[in-house]
Design a protein around this motif. Structure first.
Motif, short mmCIF file in Angstrom:
data_model
loop_
_atom_site.label_atom_id
_atom_site.label_comp_id
_atom_site.label_asym_id
_atom_site.label_seq_id
_atom_site.Cartn_x
_atom_site.Cartn_y
_atom_site.Cartn_z
N LYS A 179 -0.51 -12.75 -48.71
CA LYS A 179 -1.53 -13.69 -49.19
C LYS A 179 -1.04 -14.54 -50.35
O LYS A 179 -1.51 -15.67 -50.55
CB LYS A 179 -2.79 -12.92 -49.59
N GLN A 180 -0.09 -14.03 -51.12
CA GLN A 180 0.40 -14.81 -52.25
C GLN A 180 1.23 -16.01 -51.80
O GLN A 180 1.42 -16.97 -52.57
CB GLN A 180 1.24 -13.93 -53.17
N ASN A 181 1.73 -15.96 -50.55
CA ASN A 181 2.46 -17.09 -49.99
C ASN A 181 1.61 -17.91 -49.02
O ASN A 181 1.65 -19.14 -49.04
CB ASN A 181 3.72 -16.60 -49.26
N LEU A 182 0.86 -17.22 -48.17
CA LEU A 182 -0.01 -17.90 -47.21
C LEU A 182 -1.43 -17.84 -47.77
O LEU A 182 -2.20 -16.94 -47.48
CB LEU A 182 0.08 -17.21 -45.84
N VAL A 183 -1.75 -18.84 -48.57
CA VAL A 183 -2.97 -18.85 -49.37
C VAL A 183 -4.15 -19.33 -48.54
O VAL A 183 -4.03 -20.28 -47.74
CB VAL A 183 -2.79 -19.76 -50.61
N GLY A 184 -5.30 -18.68 -48.72
CA GLY A 184 -6.53 -19.11 -48.05
C GLY A 184 -7.37 -17.93 -47.62
O GLY A 184 -6.84 -16.86 -47.29
N ASP A 185 -8.69 -18.14 -47.63
CA ASP A 185 -9.63 -17.09 -47.24
C ASP A 185 -10.33 -17.40 -45.93
O ASP A 185 -11.24 -16.66 -45.52
CB ASP A 185 -10.68 -16.89 -48.34
N SER A 186 -9.97 -18.49 -45.27
CA SER A 186 -10.62 -18.84 -44.00
C SER A 186 -10.24 -17.83 -42.93
O SER A 186 -9.23 -17.13 -43.03
CB SER A 186 -10.19 -20.25 -43.57
N CYS A 352 -3.79 -26.28 -38.92
CA CYS A 352 -3.73 -27.48 -39.76
C CYS A 352 -4.76 -27.37 -40.87
O CYS A 352 -5.71 -26.60 -40.79
CB CYS A 352 -4.00 -28.72 -38.92
N LEU A 353 -4.58 -28.20 -41.90
CA LEU A 353 -5.49 -28.15 -43.04
C LEU A 353 -6.90 -28.57 -42.65
O LEU A 353 -7.89 -28.05 -43.18
CB LEU A 353 -4.96 -29.05 -44.17
N LYS A 354 -7.03 -29.48 -41.67
CA LYS A 354 -8.36 -29.92 -41.25
C LYS A 354 -9.13 -28.80 -40.54
O LYS A 354 -10.35 -28.86 -40.46
CB LYS A 354 -8.24 -31.13 -40.32
N ASP A 355 -8.38 -27.81 -40.04
CA ASP A 355 -9.03 -26.68 -39.38
C ASP A 355 -9.42 -25.58 -40.35
O ASP A 355 -10.03 -24.59 -39.96
CB ASP A 355 -8.09 -26.08 -38.32
N ARG A 356 -9.06 -25.76 -41.62
CA ARG A 356 -9.44 -24.77 -42.63
C ARG A 356 -9.74 -25.47 -43.96
O ARG A 356 -9.20 -25.12 -45.01
CB ARG A 356 -8.32 -23.73 -42.80
N ASP A 357 -10.60 -26.48 -43.88
CA ASP A 357 -10.90 -27.26 -45.08
C ASP A 357 -11.60 -26.44 -46.17
O ASP A 357 -11.64 -26.86 -47.32
CB ASP A 357 -11.74 -28.49 -44.72
N ASP A 358 -12.13 -25.28 -45.81
CA ASP A 358 -12.72 -24.41 -46.84
C ASP A 358 -11.66 -23.87 -47.80
O ASP A 358 -11.99 -23.40 -48.89
CB ASP A 358 -13.45 -23.23 -46.19
N ASP A 359 -10.39 -23.94 -47.38
CA ASP A 359 -9.31 -23.42 -48.22
C ASP A 359 -8.76 -24.47 -49.19
O ASP A 359 -7.89 -24.14 -50.01
CB ASP A 359 -8.15 -22.92 -47.34
N ILE A 360 -9.24 -25.70 -49.11
CA ILE A 360 -8.66 -26.77 -49.92
C ILE A 360 -8.77 -26.46 -51.42
O ILE A 360 -7.79 -26.61 -52.17
CB ILE A 360 -9.33 -28.13 -49.60
N HIS A 361 -9.95 -26.00 -51.87
CA HIS A 361 -10.11 -25.75 -53.31
C HIS A 361 -9.25 -24.57 -53.76
O HIS A 361 -8.73 -24.54 -54.87
CB HIS A 361 -11.58 -25.51 -53.65
N ASP A 394 -8.46 -36.99 -45.45
CA ASP A 394 -8.06 -36.54 -44.12
C ASP A 394 -6.86 -35.58 -44.15
O ASP A 394 -6.75 -34.69 -43.32
CB ASP A 394 -7.70 -37.73 -43.23
N PHE A 395 -5.93 -35.80 -45.07
CA PHE A 395 -4.70 -35.01 -45.18
C PHE A 395 -3.91 -34.96 -43.88
O PHE A 395 -3.70 -33.88 -43.30
CB PHE A 395 -4.99 -33.58 -45.66
N PRO A 396 -3.46 -36.10 -43.40
CA PRO A 396 -2.61 -36.09 -42.20
C PRO A 396 -1.30 -35.35 -42.44
O PRO A 396 -0.67 -34.87 -41.50
CB PRO A 396 -2.37 -37.58 -41.91
N GLY A 397 -0.89 -35.26 -43.72
CA GLY A 397 0.33 -34.53 -44.06
C GLY A 397 0.10 -33.06 -44.32
O GLY A 397 1.02 -32.36 -44.78
N ASN A 398 -1.13 -32.60 -44.09
CA ASN A 398 -1.48 -31.19 -44.20
C ASN A 398 -1.24 -30.62 -45.60
O ASN A 398 -1.42 -31.33 -46.59
CB ASN A 398 -0.74 -30.38 -43.13
N VAL A 399 -0.82 -29.37 -45.68
CA VAL A 399 -0.71 -28.68 -46.97
C VAL A 399 0.35 -29.34 -47.84
O VAL A 399 0.20 -29.40 -49.06
CB VAL A 399 -0.37 -27.19 -46.75
N ARG A 400 1.42 -29.85 -47.22
CA ARG A 400 2.46 -30.51 -48.01
C ARG A 400 1.89 -31.72 -48.75
O ARG A 400 2.20 -31.95 -49.93
CB ARG A 400 3.61 -30.95 -47.09
#
Length: 505
Positions: A179-186, A352-361, A394-400
């Motif tokens: 989890k420390q590398n793959l961050v997110g709670d979705s 993709c980031l759009k599939d887990r937008d709850d993780d953005i914050h 939109d973040f077409p570039g995703n997490v990067r």
């Protein structure tokens, strides 16, 4: 045990034929237990005399002349073989002596006694004296064997359950570390971490698939770090970043004099990955010729450096990643199908980031903390307007792209203050300029015609203002706060104008 039972009936009690029939654990079927006979009946099928004995719990004796009443049951008739005139068919229930139900039948013994024995007084005395005791002893021993078998089975199931619990706990522990590398709670990120944890427990080839910028290399590193090969190297190469004529020498290495400029031996990445992990990023861009060579290496674990006449071995685990659809590449004859199936042992899809937008914050706070650590900075938190703006992007570039955006904003923030919207507004506006430009180009010809035909300036200005507000709201996906700030007017003023102009988005 069954063989001993039938042998005793045949030798000591002169039975012509003996069949042992057991009740299945679910109590629904009667099945033959003799190894040379395979028959079965439903316990409620009263066409057979077996069901009657099972129901009554009492021994049944059938005279040869009465067998005609049971001829409809072909399976039962086939058990008996030849029954002579005057012979007796006996069906004896074997009862469980420890069951709560005193008449609980565990099995049935079916055997044929010839007429000579049956009419012999000495045989009858022997039968009446010893047969009940024999049945009792046999039933007791058989029951103990069944209990032992059940205990062994239960022990095995318990061991399997404990192993499953241990495996589940191990996966959970690894998932927490990842989890420390793959961050997110979705939900999709939790599933991804579980997949990575499972993948790290084997040496199967993993194919990581998704769009660019999602962190496929982070997934690969996490698999390696949690695997048994973590003490050895993770050797990575981007197949799309190296020219075709150099990629082979990078992977396989070369010997001195293999080609012009090869003044010394060079160790390839496959050799460097020996004992560890080889990560081939963007494998979909690997040349066809090199794909064939890679397939052979995967199958034999042997390779030959360029210019060498000697094969070498390397024990490595392969991880591969691609953002292209390999199936389409296969249809276009640009990727080998056999290599695809060799890579597809353990597929992992990164969302993709759009599939887990709850993780953005969560990601934003993670990147702020990392920026502080890497740059000895002290950006304190993140303003809600920034989070609001990020959720609209939109973040077409995703997490990067999100990481770059946060780093850009943090570089403009002062120590001790949170990340504010104005710290990254320039970045967001630059990203959105293309959208606005495209919209302006689409409306250019029409607007020019409208300008020529204007006859009421006040109405035209009002209409133009309405278009600007609507376009800006569309740019910020309905966020009035950001739209008002970009236009340099208060949010309340914008709200009033939207009401008067009947602008709805």
């Amino acid at each position: 045990m069954i063989r001993v039972f039938c042998h005793t009936l045949t030798n000591d009690f002169n039975a012509k034929r003996c069949v042992f029939i057991g009740v299945t654990p679910d109590g629904r079927q009667l099945v033959t237990l003799n190894h040379d006979i395979q028959q079965s009946w439903n316990v409620g099928d009263f066409v057979s005399p077996l069901a009657h004995v099972l129901q009554s719990g009492q021994q049944k004796v059938i005279n040869s002349e009465h067998l005609i009443y049971w001829q409809e049951d072909k399976a039962f008739s086939s058990l008996l073989g030849h029954v002579g005139d005057g012979d007796k068919v006996l069906i004896t229930p074997l009862k469980d002596d420890v069951s709560e139900a005193s008449d609980h039948v565990m099995a049935l013994a079916v055997y044929v006694v010839d007429v000579v024995s049956w009419n012999n007084t000495q045989w009858q005395d022997n039968w009446n004296l010893h047969f009940p005791r024999f049945i009792e002893l046999y039933t007791h021993h058989w029951q103990k064997l069944n209990e032992l078998e059940k205990a062994t089975t239960l022990k095995g199931r318990l061991r399997e359950s404990l192993n499953l619990v241990e495996q589940t706990q191990a996966i959970s522990n690894k998932s927490d570390l990842i989890k420390q590398n793959l961050v997110g709670d979705s939900a999709c990120m939790k599933k991804l971490r579980e997949q990575v944890a499972v993948a790290s427990q084997s040496d199967m080839t993993v194919l990581i698939q998704s769009d660019t910028g999602v962190g496929k290399e982070v997934v690969a590193a996490s698999i390696h770090e949690q695997s048994s090969r973590s003490r050895q190297s993770l050797v990575a190469i981007n197949c799309a970043a190296i020219p075709e004529n150099l990629l082979e020498s990078e992977l396989f290495g070369y010997s001195k004099g293999a080609f012009s400029g090869a003044t010394t031996d060079k160790t390839g990445l496959i050799a460097l990955a020996d004992g560890g992990t080889l990560f081939l990023d963007e494998i979909g861009d690997m040349p066809l010729m090199l794909q064939a060579k890679l397939l052979r290496v995967l199958e034999t674990r042997k390779y030959r450096p360029l210019g060498s006449d000697k094969e070498e071995e390397s024990d490595f685990r392969l991880l591969a990643a691609t953002h292209v659809a390999l199936q389409e590449k296969i249809e276009q004859k640009l990727f080998r199908q056999d290599l695809f199936y060799r890579l597809y042992q353990f597929p992992v899809h990164v969302p993709c980031l759009k599939d887990r937008d709850d993780d953005i914050h969560i990601l934003a706070k993670h990147f702020i903390a990392k920026f502080n650590q890497d740059n000895n900075a002290n950006v304190v938190g993140i303003h809600f307007e920034v989070l609001d703006a990020l959720s609209q992007h939109d973040f077409p570039g995703n997490v990067r792209e999100l990481r770059n955006l946060i780093e850009f904003g943090c570089s403009h923030a002062n120590d001790g203050e949170p990340l504010m919207y104005n710290h990254l507004s320039h970045y967001l506006n630059a990203q959105n300029e293309s959208v606005v430009a495209e919209s302006s180009e689409e409306l250019g010809v029409e607007e020019e015609q409208e300008l020529v035909s204007i006859s009421d300036l006040r109405s035209a200005v009002k209409d133009y203002e309405s278009k600007i507000i609507a376009m800006r709201l569309k740019q910020f996906k309905g966020n009035r706060s950001l739209a008002a700030e970009s236009l340099g007017i208060p949010k309340r003023t914008l709200a009033d104008k939207c009401t008067k102009m009947e602008i709805v988005l």
